[in-house]
Design a protein around this motif. Structure first.
Motif, short mmCIF file in Angstrom:
data_model
loop_
_atom_site.label_atom_id
_atom_site.label_comp_id
_atom_site.label_asym_id
_atom_site.label_seq_id
_atom_site.Cartn_x
_atom_site.Cartn_y
_atom_site.Cartn_z
N ARG A 259 75.81 -21.23 -69.21
CA ARG A 259 74.95 -20.05 -69.34
C ARG A 259 75.49 -18.99 -68.39
N ASP B 262 74.63 -25.63 -69.03
CA ASP B 262 73.56 -25.72 -70.04
C ASP B 262 73.81 -27.00 -70.84
N ALA C 162 75.76 -17.42 -73.74
CA ALA C 162 76.26 -18.79 -73.73
C ALA C 162 77.73 -18.77 -74.13
#
Length: 150
Positions: free
Chosen positions: A128, A94, A52
């Motif tokens: 992501r 994300d 991430a």
């Protein structure tokens, strides 16, 4: 399907990647052709490495220009051992920061801390990075470094 080589079986290398909480070292190219390396938290699941990062991070634009990467997950203390490889990255939003929350749990034990508050702020957009390995190589110097204290 990734090819696996080196000191460990695929099962041993998988167990290592699943159990480590050292950052992954990720190498890529900049749009001008230079090299770039950074460390990110990761999780290994179902044959991929997921990281991430902020949607505004430089590495995101680098990977949008060239999705090829090399990576390494290895012990920082002797005896040295680890897994390295190469592959391609897919970038996806994300919005709920699901992966980031999971990584905060994995690396620092939860989200109830200053770092968690900063990274999970509502105004921070998260992406992501999904690394699909093409090849992986494991090494383990335990035998030749058996007399060295870590």
């Amino acid at each position: 399907m990734a090819t696996w080589n080196g000191a460990w079986s695929k099962a041993e290398a998988t167990a290592y990647l699943e159990g480590q909480t050292v950052p992954i070292r990720l190498a890529c190219r900049t749009p001008s052709g230079g090299l770039w390396m950074l460390s990110l938290w990761y999780q290994y699941q179902d044959g991929t490495l997921a990281c991430a990062t902020s949607a505004d991070a430089d590495v995101v634009s680098f990977l949008e220009a060239d999705d090829g990467v090399a990576f390494e997950v290895s012990d920082n203390q002797p005896p040295y051992r680890g897994v390295r490889g190469a592959g391609t990255v897919t970038i996806s939003s994300d919005e709920e920061k699901t992966l980031l929350r999971s990584l905060l749990d994995r690396y620092v034990g939860g989200t109830d801390n200053d770092l968690g508050n900063q990274l999970l702020s509502a105004d921070r957009k998260e992406v992501r990075l999904e690394i699909e390995p093409d090849r992986l190589y494991s090494w383990d110097f335990s035998d030749r470094m058996s007399d060295i204290d870590s």
